[in-house]
Design a protein around this motif. Structure first.
Motif, PDB file in Angstrom:
ATOM      1  N   HIS A 193     -89.283 -21.965 -42.465  1.00 19.26           N
ATOM      2  CA  HIS A 193     -89.623 -20.737 -41.747  1.00 19.26           C
ATOM      3  C   HIS A 193     -88.649 -19.655 -42.210  1.00 19.26           C
ATOM      4  N   ASN A 194     -89.197 -18.611 -42.815  1.00 16.82           N
ATOM      5  CA  ASN A 194     -88.354 -17.544 -43.382  1.00 16.82           C
ATOM      6  C   ASN A 194     -87.340 -18.098 -44.377  1.00 16.82           C
ATOM      7  N   GLY A 195     -87.799 -19.080 -45.149  1.00 15.40           N
ATOM      8  CA  GLY A 195     -86.945 -19.640 -46.182  1.00 15.40           C
ATOM      9  C   GLY A 195     -85.994 -20.701 -45.715  1.00 15.40           C
ATOM     10  N   GLU A 196     -85.928 -20.983 -44.403  1.00 20.56           N
ATOM     11  CA  GLU A 196     -85.012 -21.993 -43.872  1.00 20.56           C
ATOM     12  C   GLU A 196     -85.804 -23.245 -43.479  1.00 20.56           C
ATOM     13  N   PRO A 197     -85.259 -24.440 -43.775  1.00 21.07           N
ATOM     14  CA  PRO A 197     -85.956 -25.679 -43.411  1.00 21.07           C
ATOM     15  C   PRO A 197     -86.187 -25.780 -41.907  1.00 21.07           C
ATOM     16  N   MET A 198     -87.325 -26.318 -41.528  1.00 20.44           N
ATOM     17  CA  MET A 198     -87.674 -26.515 -40.120  1.00 20.44           C
ATOM     18  C   MET A 198     -87.544 -27.986 -39.754  1.00 20.44           C
ATOM     19  N   ASP A 199     -87.068 -28.239 -38.537  1.00 17.85           N
ATOM     20  CA  ASP A 199     -86.989 -29.598 -38.034  1.00 17.85           C
ATOM     21  C   ASP A 199     -88.291 -29.920 -37.309  1.00 17.85           C
ATOM     22  N   SER A 200     -89.285 -30.366 -38.072  1.00 12.92           N
ATOM     23  CA  SER A 200     -90.599 -30.653 -37.498  1.00 12.92           C
ATOM     24  C   SER A 200     -91.185 -31.895 -38.169  1.00 12.92           C
ATOM     25  N   PRO A 201     -90.853 -33.076 -37.663  1.00 10.79           N
ATOM     26  CA  PRO A 201     -91.371 -34.306 -38.272  1.00 10.79           C
ATOM     27  C   PRO A 201     -92.893 -34.356 -38.318  1.00 10.79           C
ATOM     28  N   ALA A 202     -93.542 -33.872 -37.247  1.00  9.03           N
ATOM     29  CA  ALA A 202     -95.004 -33.907 -37.220  1.00  9.03           C
ATOM     30  C   ALA A 202     -95.590 -33.041 -38.323  1.00  9.03           C
ATOM     31  N   LEU A 203     -95.001 -31.868 -38.539  1.00  9.73           N
ATOM     32  CA  LEU A 203     -95.472 -30.979 -39.590  1.00  9.73           C
ATOM     33  C   LEU A 203     -95.215 -31.581 -40.971  1.00  9.73           C
ATOM     34  N   LYS A 204     -94.066 -32.198 -41.116  1.00  9.72           N
ATOM     35  CA  LYS A 204     -93.742 -32.845 -42.388  1.00  9.72           C
ATOM     36  C   LYS A 204     -94.735 -33.955 -42.688  1.00  9.72           C
ATOM     37  N   LEU A 205     -95.084 -34.739 -41.683  1.00  4.02           N
ATOM     38  CA  LEU A 205     -96.047 -35.806 -41.877  1.00  4.02           C
ATOM     39  C   LEU A 205     -97.398 -35.245 -42.317  1.00  4.02           C
ATOM     40  N   HIS A 206     -97.783 -34.143 -41.683  1.00  4.11           N
ATOM     41  CA  HIS A 206     -99.047 -33.505 -42.045  1.00  4.11           C
ATOM     42  C   HIS A 206     -99.039 -33.078 -43.524  1.00  4.11           C
ATOM     43  N   LEU A 207     -97.940 -32.518 -43.983  1.00  2.35           N
ATOM     44  CA  LEU A 207     -97.839 -32.077 -45.365  1.00  2.35           C
ATOM     45  C   LEU A 207     -97.888 -33.261 -46.336  1.00  2.35           C
ATOM     46  N   ILE A 208     -97.232 -34.333 -45.964  1.00  3.90           N
ATOM     47  CA  ILE A 208     -97.250 -35.515 -46.826  1.00  3.90           C
ATOM     48  C   ILE A 208     -98.679 -36.034 -46.976  1.00  3.90           C
ATOM     49  N   LYS A 209     -99.381 -36.119 -45.852  1.00  3.44           N
ATOM     50  CA  LYS A 209    -100.748 -36.625 -45.877  1.00  3.44           C
ATOM     51  C   LYS A 209    -101.661 -35.706 -46.691  1.00  3.44           C
ATOM     52  N   ASP A 234     -99.038 -50.761 -25.096  1.00  3.07           N
ATOM     53  CA  ASP A 234    -100.255 -51.332 -25.654  1.00  3.07           C
ATOM     54  C   ASP A 234    -101.170 -50.258 -26.247  1.00  3.07           C
ATOM     55  N   GLN A 235    -100.986 -49.015 -25.819  1.00  4.08           N
ATOM     56  CA  GLN A 235    -101.844 -47.936 -26.310  1.00  4.08           C
ATOM     57  C   GLN A 235    -101.499 -47.510 -27.739  1.00  4.08           C
ATOM     58  N   VAL A 236    -100.409 -48.035 -28.284  1.00  4.51           N
ATOM     59  CA  VAL A 236    -100.029 -47.658 -29.644  1.00  4.51           C
ATOM     60  C   VAL A 236    -101.137 -48.017 -30.628  1.00  4.51           C
ATOM     61  N   VAL A 237    -101.887 -49.088 -30.360  1.00 10.29           N
ATOM     62  CA  VAL A 237    -102.929 -49.503 -31.293  1.00 10.29           C
ATOM     63  C   VAL A 237    -104.153 -48.594 -31.216  1.00 10.29           C
ATOM     64  N   GLU A 238    -104.242 -47.792 -30.145  1.00  6.43           N
ATOM     65  CA  GLU A 238    -105.353 -46.854 -30.008  1.00  6.43           C
ATOM     66  C   GLU A 238    -105.043 -45.515 -30.688  1.00  6.43           C
ATOM     67  N   LYS A 239    -103.798 -45.258 -30.947  1.00  9.02           N
ATOM     68  CA  LYS A 239    -103.379 -43.989 -31.549  1.00  9.02           C
ATOM     69  C   LYS A 239    -103.240 -44.194 -33.042  1.00  9.02           C
ATOM     70  N   SER A 240    -104.317 -43.936 -33.753  1.00  8.23           N
ATOM     71  CA  SER A 240    -104.383 -44.272 -35.172  1.00  8.23           C
ATOM     72  C   SER A 240    -103.323 -43.550 -35.991  1.00  8.23           C
ATOM     73  N   ALA A 241    -103.035 -42.280 -35.644  1.00  6.34           N
ATOM     74  CA  ALA A 241    -102.047 -41.521 -36.412  1.00  6.34           C
ATOM     75  C   ALA A 241    -100.656 -42.130 -36.260  1.00  6.34           C
ATOM     76  N   LEU A 242    -100.279 -42.448 -35.036  1.00  9.99           N
ATOM     77  CA  LEU A 242     -98.966 -43.032 -34.792  1.00  9.99           C
ATOM     78  C   LEU A 242     -98.869 -44.419 -35.403  1.00  9.99           C
ATOM     79  N   PHE A 243     -99.920 -45.217 -35.252  1.00  5.71           N
ATOM     80  CA  PHE A 243     -99.875 -46.573 -35.814  1.00  5.71           C
ATOM     81  C   PHE A 243     -99.799 -46.522 -37.337  1.00  5.71           C
ATOM     82  N   GLY A 244    -100.531 -45.582 -37.936  1.00  6.48           N
ATOM     83  CA  GLY A 244    -100.446 -45.428 -39.385  1.00  6.48           C
ATOM     84  C   GLY A 244     -99.058 -45.034 -39.833  1.00  6.48           C
ATOM     85  N   LEU A 245     -98.401 -44.187 -39.039  1.00 12.33           N
ATOM     86  CA  LEU A 245     -97.033 -43.783 -39.357  1.00 12.33           C
ATOM     87  C   LEU A 245     -96.083 -44.976 -39.282  1.00 12.33           C
ATOM     88  N   ILE A 246     -96.266 -45.826 -38.284  1.00 12.06           N
ATOM     89  CA  ILE A 246     -95.433 -47.025 -38.148  1.00 12.06           C
ATOM     90  C   ILE A 246     -95.526 -47.882 -39.409  1.00 12.06           C
TER      91      ILE A 246
END
Length: 884
Positions: free
Chosen positions: A56-72, A108-120
């Motif tokens: 953001h404005n040339g400075e790194p952002m601490d946003s793991p979710a955004l980073k994951l989105h970019l990787i994907k 137990d709901q971790v298996v229903e959250k495909s994005a989180l389970f894929g990240l694991i």
């Protein structure tokens, strides 16, 4: 949780200093992929991290979710795993999400959250996996909810969730032996390292399932859809004699494999044999392709180096004459030189490839056989390894002088290899590293430039390292040992990434395909195995295990406890009554522990080891050391308690058997002298009258325990050293085994003659034990099988397969019903418990009950004939592993 991220987020990539449209990402995908392929691993990682760092404005952002989105969105799938697994912030983010679910009782709901389970799965972090394992094992309701998802998949459209649930159960160590999973639908599930002994999979949807290194003995796959199933390897190339070398061509089209005096050329798209080069008159020990793939060189025991044409008529182009056995050959990358090393005069020879193909130079300086040679990629350097314990670095140009000698090795050097960037030189050795620095034979990583110091030592092979090789991208270093191939990280913490198991004899050669996706290994077991390298190597679930080979195991008389000892100097106590967990680790031996035994009252556990001592451990309270018996002058190889608990016997490499008082002052009561070689086994008869000992002098001796404590009898009949002896509970029989692959049964009464010799093992027998009722005799062998024999008829009633490496110990658990429990362990560091049903003098189908670790594909007795969409390659692989 992981919320959808808008694709309209405006990002800046400071490394490129350009907008996305005009920078690297604006290039066509095909061009980006080609650029990424040309980069070495560290450079590619730096580029990919730069491209996926949100700012953001040339400075790194601490946003793991955004980073994951970019990787994907921006990174090729084949690189996503390595990038995500190396990101500390993504690991923290993943663990925090799991902790929130756990704290709210909704894990137990971790298996229903495909994005989180894929990240694991992509993060693949041991800490996260351990968190999930502990939760599943401790919370019965969580396990039941996960199993319910799998069951619901039979009739409901919950395939993705069910696949995640089964994946999580397998990673948490759940074992599905003899379970009914007919009709489940779990496409894409990661069941690698799972245990499915005799599991019913009829009609199941298993499309795209990952079954790498899975136990599939006896599974029923009738009607199961196996389209796209991944076993992590291809069918082995089976030979009629030992394979000493194999090598991929630079562009990956060819694989050359030696067999005896010949070299076979395979086309890698289907691994069909295209040509066989013949002309050598002795074993071929090394092969190498030229950088353009047009020539193939071979070095042989016939003292010649031959250069063959790869294309056209594939004729012999030239034959160079060496002064001794040629153990290694290599081409320089510029195509100008061919180098060879070997025995005879202990030299390294440099040959001209073009022109009159004469000898250009002879490098001298080694004091013993040269075992391996290699060129750096820029052709500036030549390395050689030798039996003289050194690695030498030579100049290729100029005066061709010695540039450096790496002298830190303590034993023979078997193999050398340069990384493609020329930064590293690896050497595989017979060096042994002891704790606290490690436990095993080593691979050394050396700096090629600068002060040329040792950069790192990889430790973990139980035997000498015969071959090493780098992947082209510099990410991986492979090493071949006695029966395993190990894959190591070259960058970062340089840890072990994976161990490939399946060979049954020494691995002589390892080689990467040019694209780094496959690793081939050639072995004395007459095969070349083809292993997958790409994708994240998830480490198998295991209980806290031995770090090395298990030498011996013993059950307590009540069947509640199992003790195991091994090369890692520890004695481990396992609870096997219900949950099968590690209860305690006894430490105190200063060298390998070889034998362990419980007292019949369950109060004491004794162990003997190479530190020449016998140690007595308390079983109650804090389980501390009670006493150390000293007196042997060499390794203690075996220990045994008398049933009344009065005596403790030990046998040693000092050729003696000692009888110790187990109570009171615990003094030495008697030394039995009579063997002329090491004593490897001792056993008391159930009535306490007799003590038997087996020795390297080929005899079994029977000693009086009471009275004069003299030798009563010497059984003679083995043609080699005796490894183990065992009494039947009724005292009628004495069994013994030796290196000749036989089990002998002796009468204990009358003339004490030989009653029967059991034959069937194809290698030395290491252990033997009677069932508690005396009807059955179990034996374990270096041939990686366990055999169950009828004492009455002498028939072999069952053969258990699937273990990797020799079986060193076998013991029966006391039972009251018609299903006995048999424990085995050995070279693969794994303890297995087997259910052995028997009735009316016959043994029924044997099931794997529990294993402390699973890390090798096995499919003995698996039913695959009526499976659907099973590829021909996968079918061939499974049949090689015993499927029918």
């Amino acid at each position: 949780m992981l919320n959808p991220i808008s694709s309209s987020v405006n990002l800046h990539y400071p490394v490129t200093q350009k907008s996305t449209e005009s920078g690297f990402l604006s290039l066509p995908a095909e061009i980006r992929q080609e650029i990424e392929k040309l980069l070495d691993f560290s450079s590619r990682q730096a580029l990919l991290k730069a491209l996926t760092t949100p700012t953001h404005n040339g400075e790194p952002m601490d946003s793991p979710a955004l980073k994951l989105h970019l990787i994907k969105e921006r990174i090729q799938a084949q690189y996503q795993g390595a990038l995500i697994s190396s990101d500390v912030e993504l690991k923290k983010f993943t663990l925090s999400q799991l902790q929130k679910l756990s704290d709210s009782g909704r894990l137990d709901q971790v298996v229903e959250k495909s994005a989180l389970f894929g990240l694991i799965c992509l993060v693949n972090d041991p800490e996260i996996l351990k968190f999930l394992q502990e939760k599943v094992q401790q919370d019965i309701s969580l396990k039941e909810k996960l199993l319910n998802w799998v069951e619901r998949s039979k009739t409901e459209e919950v395939q993705a969730t069910a696949a995640n649930a089964l994946t999580l159960l397998v990673k948490a160590g759940a074992q599905f032996n003899n379970k009914d999973l007919q009709g489940i639908r779990v496409p894409g599930a990661d069941l690698s390292y799972g245990v499915f002994d005799s599991t019913q999979f009829q009609g199941a949807d298993l499309t795209g399932v990952n079954w790498t290194d899975t136990w599939l003995n006896g599974v029923n796959l009738d009607g199961a859809d196996l389209a796209g199933v991944d076993f992590g390897e291809k069918p082995s190339l089976e030979m009629e004699s030992a394979v000493y070398a194999c090598c991929y061509s630079p562009v990956g089209r060819w694989l050359a494999v030696t067999e005896g005096n010949a070299i076979h050329l395979y086309e890698t798209k289907n691994f069909q044999k295209i040509h066989t080069y013949e002309g050598h008159t002795s074993y071929v020990y090394s092969v190498a392709f030229s950088s353009d793939g047009q020539r193939l060189a071979s070095g042989s025991g016939d003292k010649t180096v031959k250069m063959w044409c790869v294309e056209g008529e594939r004729a012999l182009a030239h034959s160079y004459t060496h002064t001794g056995v040629v153990t290694s050959v290599a081409f320089s990358n510029d195509g100008q030189w061919l180098v060879s090393g070997g025995g005879g005069d202990c030299t390294v020879k440099l040959w001209c490839v073009e022109g009159d193909r004469t000898l250009a130079h002879t490098y001298t300086g080694h004091m013993s056989m040269v075992t391996s040679v290699a060129f750096s990629n820029d052709s500036h350097w030549l390395a050689s390894g030798s039996d003289d314990k050194t690695v030498k670095l030579w100049h290729v140009a100029g005066e061709r002088a010695l540039a450096h000698s790496y002298t830190e090795h303590k034993n023979k050097v078997y193999s050398v290899a340069f990384s493609k960037d020329g930064q590293w030189l690896a050497s595989g050795t017979n060096d042994w590293q002891w704790p606290p620095h490690g436990n095993g034979h080593t691979v050394n990583l050396w700096h090629v430039e600068g002060e040329r110091t040792l950069a790192h030592t990889y430790i973990g092979h139980p035997h000498g390292v015969n071959s090493v090789a780098f992947s082209n991208d510099g990410q991986w270093l492979a090493s071949g040992g006695r029966t395993t191939v190990k894959l190591w990280h070259v960058e970062g913490e340089r840890t072990l990434a994976h161990t490939y198991t399946g060979h049954t004899d020494r691995v002589n050669s390892v080689t990467f395909s040019s694209d780094g996706q496959w690793l081939a290994s050639g072995s004395l077991d007459n095969s070349v195995k083809l292993w997958r390298v790409t994708g994240e190597q998830v480490m198998p679930f295991s209980y806290v295990e031995h770090d090395d080979m298990v030498n011996s195991a013993a059950f307590s008389s009540d069947g509640q406890w199992l003790a195991s000892v091994g090369w890692d100097k520890t004695v481990k106590l396992w609870c096997v009554d219900r949950e099968r967990t590690l209860a305690h680790t006894y430490t105190g031996h200063t060298d390998m522990v070889i034998s362990a035994v419980f007292s019949s009252d369950g109060q004491w556990l004794a162990s003997g080891g190479r530190d020449k001592t016998v140690k007595l451990w308390r079983m109650d309270g804090e389980r501390t050391l009670a006493h150390t018996y000293t007196g042997h002058t060499d390794s203690v190889n075996c220990v045994a308690f008398s049933k009344d608990g009065q005596w403790l016997a030990s046998g040693s490499s000092d050729n003696s058997v000692k009888l110790w008082c187990a109570g009171g002052e615990r003094t030495l009561a008697h030394s039995y002298i009579g063997h002329t070689d090491i004593v490897s086994s001792v056993a008391f008869s159930n009535d306490g009258q007799w003590l038997a000992s087996g020795s390297g002098d080929n005899t079994v001796k029977l000693w009086h325990v009471v009275g004069e404590q003299a030798m009563a009898y010497s059984y003679v009949g083995h043609d080699d050293g005796v490894y183990r002896v065992a009494f039947s509970n009724d005292g009628h029989w004495l069994a013994s085994i030796c290196d000749d692959g036989t089990v002998k049964l002796w009468h204990m009464r009358g003339e004490r003659a030989l009653a029967h010799t059991y034959t069937g093992h194809t290698d030395s027998v290491n252990c033997v034990a009677f069932s508690k009722d005396g009807h059955w005799l179990a034996s374990g062998s270096r041939d990686q099988t366990i055999r169950l024999w009828s004492v009455l008829t002498g028939d072999c009633q069952a053969v258990l397969k699937g273990c990797v490496g020799g079986i060193s110990t076998i013991v029966w658990k006391p039972t009251q019903d018609e299903v006995a429990l048999l424990a085995t362990a050995g070279e693969d560091k794994t303890i297995r418990l087997w259910q052995v049903p028997y009735r009316s003098g016959e043994i029924g189908p044997i099931l794997l009950d529990w294993t402390s670790r699973q890390d090798g594909l096995t499919a003995s007795g698996a039913l695959i004939q009526n499976a659907l969409n099973l590829s021909s390659q996968n079918a061939a692989l499974l049949r090689q592993r015993g499927a029918i």
